[in-house]
Design a protein around this motif. Structure first.
Motif, PDB file in Angstrom:
ATOM      1  N   ARG A   1      -3.023  11.485   8.242  1.00  6.08           N
ATOM      2  CA  ARG A   1      -2.993  10.321   9.046  1.00  6.08           C
ATOM      3  C   ARG A   1      -2.493  10.762  10.522  1.00  6.08           C
ATOM      4  NH1 ARG A   1      -5.353   8.951   5.295  1.00  6.08           N
ATOM      5  NH2 ARG A   1      -4.693   7.691   3.462  1.00  6.08           N
TER       6      ARG A   1
ATOM      7  N   MET B   1       3.197  -2.121   7.280  1.00  4.52           N
ATOM      8  CA  MET B   1       1.766  -1.550   7.825  1.00  4.52           C
ATOM      9  C   MET B   1       1.133  -2.775   7.983  1.00  4.52           C
ATOM     10  SD  MET B   1      -0.787   0.914   5.607  1.00  4.52           S
ATOM     11  CE  MET B   1      -2.259   0.262   5.490  1.00  4.52           C
TER      12      MET B   1
ATOM     13  N   ALA C   1       0.719  -1.254  -0.063  1.00  8.10           N
ATOM     14  CA  ALA C   1      -0.026   0.064   0.040  1.00  8.10           C
ATOM     15  C   ALA C   1       0.855   1.255   0.025  1.00  8.10           C
ATOM     16  CB  ALA C   1      -0.855   0.204   1.194  1.00  8.10           C
ATOM     17  N   GLY C   2       0.131   2.270  -0.460  1.00  5.44           N
ATOM     18  CA  GLY C   2       1.020   3.629  -0.537  1.00  5.44           C
ATOM     19  C   GLY C   2      -0.040   4.547  -0.967  1.00  5.44           C
TER      20      GLY C   2
ATOM     21  N   ILE D   1       1.059  12.971   3.353  1.00  6.76           N
ATOM     22  CA  ILE D   1       1.550  12.136   4.133  1.00  6.76           C
ATOM     23  C   ILE D   1       3.062  12.420   3.796  1.00  6.76           C
ATOM     24  CG2 ILE D   1       2.137   9.697   4.432  1.00  6.76           C
ATOM     25  CD1 ILE D   1      -0.747   8.965   2.913  1.00  6.76           C
TER      26      ILE D   1
ATOM     27  N   ASP E   1      -7.757   7.262  -2.836  1.00 10.79           N
ATOM     28  CA  ASP E   1      -6.658   7.083  -3.632  1.00 10.79           C
ATOM     29  C   ASP E   1      -7.229   6.753  -5.059  1.00 10.79           C
ATOM     30  OD1 ASP E   1      -5.160   7.506  -1.514  1.00 10.79           O
ATOM     31  OD2 ASP E   1      -4.572   5.292  -1.382  1.00 10.79           O
TER      32      ASP E   1
ATOM     33  N   GLY F   1      -8.145   3.162   1.065  1.00  9.90           N
ATOM     34  CA  GLY F   1      -7.454   3.224  -0.350  1.00  9.90           C
ATOM     35  C   GLY F   1      -8.708   3.757  -1.332  1.00  9.90           C
TER      36      GLY F   1
ATOM     37  N   ASP G   1      -5.479  -2.720  -1.560  1.00  9.90           N
ATOM     38  CA  ASP G   1      -6.027  -0.994  -1.958  1.00  9.90           C
ATOM     39  C   ASP G   1      -6.204  -1.123  -3.492  1.00  9.90           C
ATOM     40  OD1 ASP G   1      -5.428  -0.312   0.610  1.00  9.90           O
ATOM     41  OD2 ASP G   1      -3.805   1.014   0.194  1.00  9.90           O
TER      42      ASP G   1
END
Ligand SMILES: Nc1ncnc2c1ncn2[C@@H]1O[C@H](COP(=O)(O)OP(=O)(O)OP(=O)(O)O)[C@@H](O)[C@H]1O
Ligand SMILES: O=C(O)C(=O)C[C@H](O)[C@H](O)CO
Length: 316
Positions: free
Chosen positions: A168, A90, A33-34, A135, A258, A255, A294
């Motif tokens: 976050r 994570m 994820a990211g 972030i 995003d 997610g 995600d």
């Protein structure tokens, strides 16, 4: 050459095989994820081109992330392999009712060592949109400098800056970064933010009022305010639309923002009116909640088109 350039931290994710407190979980599935790489993947699945830039550790978890992001068609050629710092981790905890908690093991990670000198100016060539999240500047001072210098370069080159605060609170660590985030919003052409984030940043949850406040910025061209299962609000400063949620079977909402961003930016790249961008984005956001990862259920172009223009879909 990519239409969209983005950078930020991606992590390996351990997603539990079932819901409940982690103390009772024995099995996890590896995912990644990211926020920024999610958006880049969403764009590529919709037929656009995107480059994601970062640092990952010189470890197998970093290689896993790189393989996965590359496999979705994102240009990862300039990602730096950091020999001294590890890839971040994570872990998710599922409540069973669509709510997900996350635990980070990312302090001192390779990505937190990103700095302005890492991002070569050639990467901005032919880019139409630079997508940045709130972030990255929280991760470290050097990440903050990278964020501001990338935005400055984009501005100088006439590239549109897209920004999502992606607040976050676990990373804010009891500090208040609102002023810095408002500054980045003020410098952006495209702003996508959650309604709760808007309340944290502007003390207000009223769409009309937020529209009025945010469009005081000299650069803003497109605004989207995301509101989970309630849908979204989009505006180009002249026309505003309330976008209904697309029906879905939500398993994990992390997610969704995003996914929304990816399709919203795709609509902008396709010169579509803001209402259409919002509709595409809401479909992508809803579909993305249907898996615990995600990106697996981010729509392909064909899927999105078959929802937007159902009469043109031929299944057999
Ligand atoms: N349960 C849901 N049902 C239908 N649509 C949803 C649902 N959850 C999300 N969406 C769609 O996705 C969009 C983005 O979701 P959300 O508001 O949760 O984003 P976010 O807070 O930025 O998320 P994150 O930062 O975790 O990615 C929503 O505006 C909505 O259009
Ligand atoms: O929380 C973060 O920093 C992430 O980038 C991980 C997730 O993919 C992200 O929260 C979803 O937007």
């Amino acid at each position: 050459m990519s239409e969209v350039l983005t950078f930020g931290e991606s992590m390996i994710v351990f997603a539990p095989s079932q819901s409940g407190l982690l103390r009772y979980i024995n099995n996890y599935e590896a995912k990644f994820a990211g926020a920024e790489s999610n958006t880049a993947i969403g764009l590529c699945k919709l037929g656009h081109t995107a480059r994601w830039f970062s640092r990952i550790g010189n470890d197998e978890l970093g290689q896993y992330i790189l393989y996965k992001i590359r496999a979705e068609g994102v240009d990862v050629d300039n990602v730096i392999i950091d020999n001294e710092h590890p890839t971040g981790i994570m872990i998710k905890e599922l409540s069973g009712s669509g709510q997900t908690r996350v635990y980070y093991y990312r302090s001192g990670s390779a990505a937190s060592y990103l700095s302005p000198t890492d991002l070569p100016p050639e990467l901005f060539e032919n880019v139409k949109i630079l997508h940045v999240t709130g972030i990255t500047p929280i991760l470290s001072d050097s990440c903050h400098s990278l964020t501001t210098s990338a935005i400055k370069t984009a501005r100088q080159k006439g590239i549109k800056v897209s920004f999502d605060p992606n607040i976050r609170k676990k990373l804010w660590n009891n500090s208040d970064h609102s002023e810095m985030i408002r500054g980045l919003i003020h410098n952006s052409n495209i702003v996508t933010l959650g309604l709760e984030e808007a309340e944290i940043l502007y003390g207000n949850k009223n769409f009309e009022h937020l529209n009025e406040i945010l469009f005081r910025s000299p650069h803003l061209e497109y605004l989207a305010i995301k509101n989970g299962a309630e849908g979204a609000f989009v505006s180009d400063g002249k026309t505003q639309y309330s976008i209904a949620p697309y029906p879905c079977n939500c398993i994990d909402s992390i997610g969704a923002g995003d996914a929304f961003n990816a399709a919203f930016l795709a609509g902008i790249l396709e010169n579509r009116p803001v209402g259409e961008c919002g509709k595409m984005a809401a479909i992508a956001g809803a579909l993305s909640t249907e898996t615990t990862g995600d990106t697996e259920s981010l729509p392909t172009r064909q899927q999105l088109n078959s929802i937007l223009e159902p009469e043109q879909s031929i299944y057999r």
